[in-house]
Design an enzyme around this catalytic site. Structure first.
Site, short mmCIF file in Angstrom:
data_model
loop_
_atom_site.label_atom_id
_atom_site.label_comp_id
_atom_site.label_asym_id
_atom_site.label_seq_id
_atom_site.Cartn_x
_atom_site.Cartn_y
_atom_site.Cartn_z
N ASP A 49 0.95 -1.49 0.24
CA ASP A 49 -0.23 0.05 -0.28
C ASP A 49 0.21 1.56 0.66
OD1 ASP A 49 -2.98 1.11 0.20
OD2 ASP A 49 -1.59 1.87 2.56
N GLU A 68 1.33 -0.26 -4.88
CA GLU A 68 0.08 0.86 -5.76
C GLU A 68 0.97 2.04 -5.67
OE1 GLU A 68 -3.55 3.46 -3.66
OE2 GLU A 68 -1.87 2.88 -2.41
#
Ligand code: CA
Length: 491
Positions: A234, A264
């Site tokens: 993340d 990400e």
């Protein structure tokens, strides 16, 4: 070998009666039949709101729904036993499990500490707007409910580079923590807002060696406990890339497994930013192709004004197809979310054809396109309908989308491509034609090995039978604002 296809197995507002781990277990065989090869699960550990946390507000990485912390044992998605059981069932059905991994921050600290900080300008994080001052902040994590199980590491202000709340003053701001690692921020990939190290909550400071060791110890424990196949990292643009490299290398060496890693790095303006990230991390991670998603969004809004020839321009799928994980939407872009940019329904079959039936990228299907969703936020009722064409597109990907790709990006409103098929997959080969304007037709080459063979639209939108000519070409058709997927007619 079968084409890989991932599913993001949740959305922001998951609210079905079965908890998510139980649902995934029940659906494991079905997912395999659909042609899915890997499942990305949401954060499986305790968030600061216990059973209500979506999971991105990580409180305790070591609590997979096992300890009574933050007013619940289970997470929103179930308890540890149910999680392990779902993973086991997915493995039995040949599916990989990808764990969502949040390294940027922690939330819900257990105790206040008096810490030295300097306030920074929210729009330019490199600018201090106060002298050094002392505040009380929730920077101590003792995890009393876990009582040292799995790890006895206690987090305190030396483990964080910034916080956003001073409890004693009841003031929200961005405070850079003054500790032995520096007065300012770490070097991170994103220079938005001057330096985008700080995102939210208590921002983890990777300059602290003890923090890096703890997160590596956690990764090893997590894999040994759950037998994972990959990780979704993340918010990496807010995290020291040196740490990401160190963590990945440690995990692969220590666990002896070549994990699938996708990061990400949300960016809708510059594919160069993604390429830069690939360079500084030595290509160790796949990246979500947020730029292709953004092009889909623009195209779905613009209708026939959008030049379809440009749809792959400045995307990772185009520039570095081997490292692109392509997707249509995700939990951040769905309606009512912060990065809302949901692709219009008319365009979704076109977008899915572009991620599922081409060579470039590993596609990731969004949960709501399979199961639909109904939810409410901020007084708005949202109903998302599962995509009727998706099961067939997934089957065409699994069985037929192989071999040489010939592109026909030669008309503003009507584009297509063919796949010639290969010997490993019987009857493989496919021709795709789509239009964002009027109904379309196009002559495309699929190969002489199909001469005399008949192709039909598996989506049933066009009823013609297309016969491939002596030179291996056929004239294919599609409806207005639609896509047709032409496959070999098999008796
Ligand atoms: Ca950070």
């Amino acid at each position: 070998m079968q084409n890989q296809t991932l599913i993001q197995y949740f959305h922001w507002y998951y609210n079905e009666s079965a908890n998510l781990w139980t649902k995934a277990k029940q659906e494991a065989a079905n997912l395999a039949t659909m042609g899915i090869t890997g499942v990305w699960f949401p954060p499986a550990y305790k968030g600061s709101n216990g059973g209500y946390s979506i999971g991105y507000d990580t409180y305790d990485l070591f609590d997979l729904g096992e300890f009574d912390q933050k007013n619940s044992i289970a997470t929103k998605y179930g308890n540890k036993e149910e999680y392990l059981s779902a993973i086991n069932e997915l493995h039995k059905n040949g599916l990989n499990v990808i764990a969502d991994t949040i390294f940027n921050h922690k939330a819900g600290g257990d105790e206040l500490e008096k810490i030295k900080v300097k306030k920074v300008n929210e729009d330019n994080r490199n600018e201090f707007i106060s002298e050094e001052m002392e505040i009380e902040a929730w920077t101590k994590f003792t995890f009393a409910g876990r009582a040292g199980a799995h790890s006895d590491f206690i987090w305190d202000h030396r483990c964080f580079s910034g916080v956003d709340y001073a409890e004693d003053m009841k003031e929200s701001a961005i405070y850079a923590i003054q500790n032995e690692y520096g007065e300012g921020w770490e070097e991170v990939p994103s220079s938005e807002l001057g330096n985008y190290d700080y995102l939210m909550f208590d921002d983890i400071d990777f300059r602290n060696q003890a923090v890096r060791e703890e997160l590596k110890r956690w990764g090893k424990w997590y894999h040994e406990t759950c037998n994972l196949d990959g990780f979704r990292l993340d918010a990496v643009k807010h995290i020291s890339p040196e740490f990401i490299v160190e963590w990945i290398d440690f995990m692969k060496a220590e666990c002896g497994k070549d994990f699938f890693i996708v990061a990400e790095n949300w960016n809708i303006e510059s594919v160069e930013e993604l390429e830069k990230y690939i360079e500084i991390t030595g290509g160790r991670t796949q990246l979500f192709d947020s730029l292709l998603h953004h092009n889909f969004y623009l195209a779905s809004k613009a209708g026939k004004e959008y030049d379809l020839n440009c749809i792959f321009e400045n995307t990772l799928a185009h520039r570095n197809p081997l490292l692109a994980v392509t997707f249509v939407d995700n939990h951040d872009s769905q309606p009512m979310q912060a990065l809302e940019s949901f692709i219009e329904f008319w365009f979704r079959p076109l977008a899915y054809s572009m991620i599922l039936l081409r060579e470039a990228g590993i596609p990731c299907v969004f949960y709501t396109d399979v199961y639909g969703a109904e939810y409410e936020d901020d007084g708005h009722k949202v109903e998302l309908i599962g995509l009727a064409e998706l099961p067939q597109l997934l089957k065409v990907r699994e069985d037929l989308s192989y071999g040489e790709q010939r592109d026909y990006l030669d008309h503003n409103n009507c584009i297509g491509w063919t796949r010639a098929g290969d010997e490993e997959h019987p009857n493989s080969g496919v021709a795709v034609l789509m239009s964002n304007g009027d109904e379309g037709f196009k002559k495309m080459e699929i190969g002489k090995h199909f001469t005399g063979k008949i192709f039909i639209d598996i989506l049933g939108k066009r009823n013609e039978e297309v016969i491939i000519d002596d030179e291996g070409w056929g004239e294919f058709f599609c409806e207005a604002g639609s896509v047709s997927v032409w496959v070999l007619k098999v008796d």
